[in-house]
Design a protein around this motif. Structure first.
Motif, mmCIF file in Angstrom:
data_model
loop_
_atom_site.group_PDB
_atom_site.id
_atom_site.type_symbol
_atom_site.label_atom_id
_atom_site.label_comp_id
_atom_site.label_asym_id
_atom_site.label_seq_id
_atom_site.Cartn_x
_atom_site.Cartn_y
_atom_site.Cartn_z
ATOM 1 N N THR A 40 0.806 -1.230 0.000
ATOM 2 C CA THR A 40 0.000 0.000 0.000
ATOM 3 C C THR A 40 0.836 1.275 0.000
ATOM 4 O OG1 THR A 40 -0.132 0.013 2.408
ATOM 5 C CG2 THR A 40 -1.902 -1.116 1.209
ATOM 6 N N GLY A 41 2.105 1.172 0.382
ATOM 7 C CA GLY A 41 2.949 2.361 0.466
ATOM 8 C C GLY A 41 2.659 3.214 1.695
ATOM 9 N N ILE A 42 1.968 2.651 2.680
ATOM 10 C CA ILE A 42 1.621 3.405 3.887
ATOM 11 C C ILE A 42 2.622 3.101 4.991
ATOM 12 C CG2 ILE A 42 -0.085 3.640 5.745
ATOM 13 C CD1 ILE A 42 -2.247 3.410 3.640
ATOM 14 N N ILE A 43 3.065 4.157 5.659
ATOM 15 C CA ILE A 43 3.919 4.028 6.836
ATOM 16 C C ILE A 43 3.113 4.504 8.036
ATOM 17 C CG2 ILE A 43 6.026 4.784 7.985
ATOM 18 C CD1 ILE A 43 7.256 5.190 5.218
ATOM 19 N N ASP A 44 3.037 3.672 9.054
ATOM 20 C CA ASP A 44 2.326 3.966 10.293
ATOM 21 C C ASP A 44 3.380 4.258 11.358
ATOM 22 O OD1 ASP A 44 0.841 3.961 12.628
ATOM 23 O OD2 ASP A 44 0.088 1.928 12.407
ATOM 24 N N MET A 45 3.407 5.500 11.837
ATOM 25 C CA MET A 45 4.353 5.898 12.878
ATOM 26 C C MET A 45 3.579 6.133 14.176
ATOM 27 S SD MET A 45 6.642 8.500 10.608
ATOM 28 C CE MET A 45 5.268 9.086 9.635
#
Length: 185
Positions: free
Chosen positions: A109-114
């Motif tokens: 998805t190309g999502i980064i969860d910080m």
């Protein structure tokens, strides 16, 4: 008669040997638990300093104490259990810094969860602090539904319960705001 006794005795010995052979169990040599677990990462890296380039220009530097690679899963991801420091370098060479206590990056998805003490300090001195922040790399979009606080270079302070913005923060949609703004008369 002697041959018959010998033949019967031989069959008994063979039957006993075959029974013993099939009744014995071999001891299975097991590997360490972390190799057998389906939960284990395929790779682990320590003290990482990755440099990203685009057309020969340095665009980002990622520093992490530890990275767990789960690219062997059907929904592949990289986990940064001890947090990240990400320096993003624009075309003018100005650096924006993103830090968090924990991060997870999903390849598909190309999502980064910080998560945990997410802190962004942009090259123009805009400062944003949040509990959790998502960055969609494919859309160049940043968002959260958690509370956050931002400090703009002109002294404006904004607190809200969530926002979404482009990654340059030139477009910002914020919810339930409270803050201080300085206006020249």
């Amino acid at each position: 008669m002697q041959d018959k006794k010998k033949y019967i005795l031989m069959n008994i010995v063979i039957a006993f040997a075959v029974t013993m052979f099939f009744s014995c169990q071999s001891k299975k040599i097991t590997s360490p638990d972390y190799l057998e677990s389906e939960e284990a990462p395929i790779a682990e890296a320590f003290e990482v300093n990755l440099k990203y380039t685009d057309s020969g220009r340095l665009t980002a530097i990622l520093k992490a104490s530890r990275i767990l690679d789960y690219s062997n899963r059907s929904f592949a991801y990289h986990e940064f259990p001890e947090g990240i420091i990400l320096d993003i370098i624009d075309e003018d060479g100005k650096v924006s810094v993103v830090t968090s206590d924990y991060a997870i990056s999903y390849q598909e998805t190309g999502i980064i969860d910080m998560r945990g003490n997410v802190d962004i300090l942009t090259a123009d001195s805009t400062h944003l602090q949040a509990k959790q922040l998502y960055w969609n790399q494919n859309l160049s979009w940043v968002f959260t539904d958690q509370s956050y606080k931002s400090y703009l270079p002109d002294g404006t302070i904004n607190e809200a319960d969530g926002f979404d913005a482009n990654q340059d923060f030139t477009i910002l949609n914020s919810r339930i705001n409270d803050g201080v703004m300085f206006i020249e008369e």
